[in-house]
Write a protein that holds these residues in place. Structure first.
Motif, PDB file in Angstrom:
ATOM      1  N   ASP A   7       0.721   2.359 -13.173  1.00 24.67           N
ATOM      2  CA  ASP A   7       1.564   1.444 -13.945  1.00 24.67           C
ATOM      3  C   ASP A   7       1.134   1.601 -15.397  1.00 24.67           C
ATOM      4  O   ASP A   7       0.156   1.006 -15.833  1.00 24.67           O
ATOM      5  CB  ASP A   7       1.391  -0.002 -13.474  1.00 24.67           C
ATOM      6  CG  ASP A   7       2.231  -0.976 -14.291  1.00 24.67           C
ATOM      7  OD1 ASP A   7       3.413  -0.663 -14.541  1.00 24.67           O
ATOM      8  OD2 ASP A   7       1.703  -2.026 -14.700  1.00 24.67           O
ATOM      9  N   GLY A  58       5.129   4.774 -12.508  1.00 20.47           N
ATOM     10  CA  GLY A  58       6.206   3.799 -12.616  1.00 20.47           C
ATOM     11  C   GLY A  58       7.153   4.139 -13.754  1.00 20.47           C
ATOM     12  O   GLY A  58       6.726   4.524 -14.840  1.00 20.47           O
ATOM     13  N   GLU A  94      10.309   0.943 -11.520  1.00 23.80           N
ATOM     14  CA  GLU A  94       9.374  -0.178 -11.438  1.00 23.80           C
ATOM     15  C   GLU A  94       9.976  -1.482 -11.950  1.00 23.80           C
ATOM     16  O   GLU A  94       9.248  -2.424 -12.268  1.00 23.80           O
ATOM     17  CB  GLU A  94       8.096   0.127 -12.212  1.00 23.80           C
ATOM     18  CG  GLU A  94       8.285   0.237 -13.708  1.00 23.80           C
ATOM     19  CD  GLU A  94       6.970   0.215 -14.473  1.00 23.80           C
ATOM     20  OE1 GLU A  94       6.849  -0.617 -15.377  1.00 23.80           O
ATOM     21  OE2 GLU A  94       6.095   1.030 -14.176  1.00 23.80           O
ATOM     22  N   THR A  97       8.402  -5.200 -11.401  1.00 21.77           N
ATOM     23  CA  THR A  97       7.079  -5.224 -10.777  1.00 21.77           C
ATOM     24  C   THR A  97       6.086  -6.107 -11.522  1.00 21.77           C
ATOM     25  O   THR A  97       5.289  -6.799 -10.891  1.00 21.77           O
ATOM     26  CB  THR A  97       6.479  -3.811 -10.633  1.00 21.77           C
ATOM     27  OG1 THR A  97       6.429  -3.190 -11.911  1.00 21.77           O
ATOM     28  CG2 THR A  97       7.286  -2.963  -9.675  1.00 21.77           C
ATOM     29  N   ILE A 127       4.357  -1.027  -7.106  1.00 20.15           N
ATOM     30  CA  ILE A 127       5.059   0.255  -7.252  1.00 20.15           C
ATOM     31  C   ILE A 127       4.751   1.156  -6.056  1.00 20.15           C
ATOM     32  O   ILE A 127       5.653   1.751  -5.459  1.00 20.15           O
ATOM     33  CB  ILE A 127       4.652   0.963  -8.566  1.00 20.15           C
ATOM     34  CG1 ILE A 127       5.152   0.180  -9.782  1.00 20.15           C
ATOM     35  CG2 ILE A 127       5.166   2.412  -8.595  1.00 20.15           C
ATOM     36  CD1 ILE A 127       4.518   0.615 -11.097  1.00 20.15           C
TER      37      ILE A 127
END
Length: 141
Positions: A7, A58, A94, A97, A127
């Motif tokens: 991420d 992501g 993503e 998220t 993710i």
């Protein structure tokens, strides 16, 4: 197969890994690094250490599905990461998220500095779990 999720953030990047059977995604920490080259090197080292077979980055699309500057930055970073690793690097939508991660942290009453330290790893876990569900559903089709 063991998979690592990323991420990507401006200052902090969350990581998550799954078990060999691709059932459970777990937080794997946060890397605090703004320099993209050093960040890619750190993720590559972590991928090697974890013996992952795939990395999922992501892709922060806008809510309407379009791609803005953040998505372009994530794609550019994924390309940079590909030069550092010998495993496939894939992108995964993503959207939502981080909001979901904040909701989960609210449910566990995680606040302040502790929240800031883990929210990116929790987002990476979401993710990765989404990616694992996608792979499982694809196998069942």
């Amino acid at each position: 197969m063991k998979i690592l999720a990323v991420d990507l953030g401006l200052a902090r990047t969350g990581l998550a890994v799954c078990d060999e059977s691709e059932i459970l995604a777990s937080p794997a920490g946060v890397i605090s690094e703004r320099n993209r080259e050093r960040l890619a090197q750190a993720i590559a080292a972590r991928a090697k250490e974890e013996a992952v077979k795939c990395i999922v980055v992501g892709l922060p699309r806008n809510m309407d599905g379009s791609e803005g500057e953040s998505a372009q930055n994530a794609r550019a970073f994924a390309e940079l990461l590909k030069t550092q690793v010998s495993v496939p690097v894939e992108m995964r939508d993503e959207r939502g998220t981080t909001i979901t991660a904040h909701g989960l942290l609210n449910d566990t009453d995680t606040r302040g500095k502790k929240r800031k330290a883990v929210v990116d790893a929790v987002a990476a876990t979401i993710i990765l779990q989404d990616y694992l569900n996608f792979r499982k559903n694809r196998k069942n089709d």
